[in-house]
Design an enzyme around this catalytic site. Structure first.
Site, PDB file in Angstrom:
ATOM      1  N   ASN A  10       0.866  -1.185   0.000  1.00 49.96           N
ATOM      2  CA  ASN A  10       0.000   0.000   0.000  1.00 49.96           C
ATOM      3  C   ASN A  10       0.899   1.230   0.000  1.00 49.96           C
ATOM      4  O   ASN A  10       1.552   1.517   0.996  1.00 49.96           O
ATOM      5  CB  ASN A  10      -0.884  -0.032   1.262  1.00 49.96           C
ATOM      6  CG  ASN A  10      -1.615   1.275   1.484  1.00 49.96           C
ATOM      7  OD1 ASN A  10      -1.849   2.037   0.547  1.00 49.96           O
ATOM      8  ND2 ASN A  10      -1.977   1.544   2.733  1.00 49.96           N
ATOM      9  N   LYS A  12       0.103   4.252   0.086  1.00 45.88           N
ATOM     10  CA  LYS A  12      -0.503   5.404   0.770  1.00 45.88           C
ATOM     11  C   LYS A  12      -0.427   6.636  -0.150  1.00 45.88           C
ATOM     12  O   LYS A  12      -0.506   6.479  -1.355  1.00 45.88           O
ATOM     13  CB  LYS A  12       0.187   5.644   2.116  1.00 45.88           C
ATOM     14  CG  LYS A  12       0.284   4.374   2.961  1.00 45.88           C
ATOM     15  CD  LYS A  12       0.695   4.654   4.362  1.00 45.88           C
ATOM     16  CE  LYS A  12       0.954   3.355   5.094  1.00 45.88           C
ATOM     17  NZ  LYS A  12       0.344   3.298   6.402  1.00 45.88           N
ATOM     18  N   HIS A  89      -9.465   0.998   5.006  1.00 44.96           N
ATOM     19  CA  HIS A  89      -8.154   1.196   5.656  1.00 44.96           C
ATOM     20  C   HIS A  89      -8.319   2.201   6.801  1.00 44.96           C
ATOM     21  O   HIS A  89      -9.066   3.173   6.676  1.00 44.96           O
ATOM     22  CB  HIS A  89      -7.133   1.700   4.639  1.00 44.96           C
ATOM     23  CG  HIS A  89      -5.730   1.688   5.185  1.00 44.96           C
ATOM     24  ND1 HIS A  89      -5.256   2.667   6.010  1.00 44.96           N
ATOM     25  CD2 HIS A  89      -4.722   0.786   5.030  1.00 44.96           C
ATOM     26  CE1 HIS A  89      -4.000   2.378   6.342  1.00 44.96           C
ATOM     27  NE2 HIS A  89      -3.654   1.243   5.764  1.00 44.96           N
ATOM     28  N   GLU A  91      -6.658   4.601   7.858  1.00 48.23           N
ATOM     29  CA  GLU A  91      -6.394   6.015   7.537  1.00 48.23           C
ATOM     30  C   GLU A  91      -7.538   6.613   6.725  1.00 48.23           C
ATOM     31  O   GLU A  91      -7.714   7.828   6.693  1.00 48.23           O
ATOM     32  CB  GLU A  91      -5.048   6.125   6.786  1.00 48.23           C
ATOM     33  CG  GLU A  91      -3.864   5.843   7.714  1.00 48.23           C
ATOM     34  CD  GLU A  91      -2.629   5.279   7.037  1.00 48.23           C
ATOM     35  OE1 GLU A  91      -2.529   5.346   5.794  1.00 48.23           O
ATOM     36  OE2 GLU A  91      -1.755   4.753   7.754  1.00 48.23           O
ATOM     37  N   GLU A 151      -5.629  -5.378  10.523  1.00 51.16           N
ATOM     38  CA  GLU A 151      -4.575  -4.391  10.715  1.00 51.16           C
ATOM     39  C   GLU A 151      -4.793  -3.642  12.033  1.00 51.16           C
ATOM     40  O   GLU A 151      -5.535  -2.642  12.058  1.00 51.16           O
ATOM     41  CB  GLU A 151      -4.581  -3.377   9.569  1.00 51.16           C
ATOM     42  CG  GLU A 151      -4.306  -3.963   8.216  1.00 51.16           C
ATOM     43  CD  GLU A 151      -3.654  -2.936   7.302  1.00 51.16           C
ATOM     44  OE1 GLU A 151      -2.518  -3.171   6.900  1.00 51.16           O
ATOM     45  OE2 GLU A 151      -4.269  -1.895   7.023  1.00 51.16           O
ATOM     46  N   GLY A 157       2.443   1.507  10.717  1.00 49.83           N
ATOM     47  CA  GLY A 157       3.412   2.597  10.617  1.00 49.83           C
ATOM     48  C   GLY A 157       4.160   2.913  11.901  1.00 49.83           C
ATOM     49  O   GLY A 157       4.839   3.928  11.997  1.00 49.83           O
ATOM     50  N   SER A 196       3.477  -2.950  10.096  1.00 49.17           N
ATOM     51  CA  SER A 196       4.938  -2.884  10.303  1.00 49.17           C
ATOM     52  C   SER A 196       5.689  -4.144   9.877  1.00 49.17           C
ATOM     53  O   SER A 196       6.699  -4.512  10.479  1.00 49.17           O
ATOM     54  CB  SER A 196       5.245  -2.552  11.768  1.00 49.17           C
ATOM     55  OG  SER A 196       4.741  -1.269  12.106  1.00 49.17           O
TER      56      SER A 196
END
Ligand code: PEP
Length: 237
Positions: A10, A12, A89, A91, A151, A157, A196
């Site tokens: 991904n 981002k 996701h 985010e 996730e 991250g 991660s």
């Protein structure tokens, strides 16, 4: 560990033009997926058309069309020949959106969906993980063409990878929920882990009861990403 191990990157909101060209020069016959920002989908679809790289979008609107400035519809993805989309996701969840509607539209159009779920740190610490995951899973009505990506938000991250025990506990709950709540599910749901993952920890985490990885930061380094695929090759699809 399973024989079908799916690995998706991904990007981002990182500029992807040069990155995509670097992948194109390195991938050969490697099988992996790349979720790229909308403006690069056309370029990616073209670059990887004769390869085993699956190109996907990072989000899609819950509206089919109309006055929704800045959003991208399922129909637009289809027009570009993009057959995979990530929905939910964390985010993207932060910005709000109707993920149930996006799932329904994407699935009705036959797109492959990577549906992301995961608890934040306060839910994890207060033992509310399963409540959060169940509430997010409740937006799913069918498993057609769906991969669920577990996730944990506290792992995305941050450099903090969930332990195999934590992943197995969450994934077992997810599989059980899907078995009980999705009609026709034979218990063979595809569940990815994201958070991660890199070339140093991927082999240990691949021992969890998962069917692959969703990788963010590491996917910005094609050589690292390809190393992860190589290390998990015997599990690769
Ligand atoms: C992600 O963006 O979905 C993700 C898992 O990111 P990272 O690998 O950087 O934690």
């Amino acid at each position: 560990m399973t024989s079908n191990f799916h690995i998706f990157g991904n990007f981002k909101m990182h500029a992807a033009g040069r990155l995509l060209r670097e992948y194109a020069s390195l991938v050969g016959d490697t099988r992996l997926g790349l979720l790229v920002p909308h403006p690069y989908l056309s370029q990616a679809a073209h670059l990887f058309q004769d390869t085993h790289v699956v190109v996907g979008a990072q989000s899609v609107s819950g509206h089919a069309q109309g006055a929704h400035t800045g959003q991208v519809s399922v129909g637009m993805l289809q027009e570009l020949g993009v057959g995979t989309v990530m929905i939910g996701h964390s985010e993207v969840r932060q910005q709000g959106g109707d993920f149930k509607a996006a799932l329904a539209l994407a699935q009705a159009a036959g797109l492959r969906v990577i549906y992301c779920i995961g608890e934040d740190i306060s839910a994890y610490e207060s033992g509310k993980r399963d409540d959060v995951l169940s509430a997010q899973l409740a937006d799913l009505t069918t498993l057609d063409q769906v991969m669920v990506a577990y996730e944990p938000v506290w792992s995305i991250g941050t450099g903090v990878v969930a332990s195999v025990d934590d992943i197995n506990a969450a994934v077992s709950m997810i599989r059980q929920w899907l078995l009980e709540n999705i009609p026709g599910n034979s218990g063979e749901a595809t569940v990815l882990y994201g958070g991660s993952i890199n070339e140093n920890n991927c082999e240990a985490v691949a021992d969890a009861d998962i069917n692959g990885f969703l990788m963010g930061g590491a996917s910005l380094k094609p050589k690292v990403m390809l190393e992860v695929v190589k290390l998990c090759k015997q599990r690769s699809y």
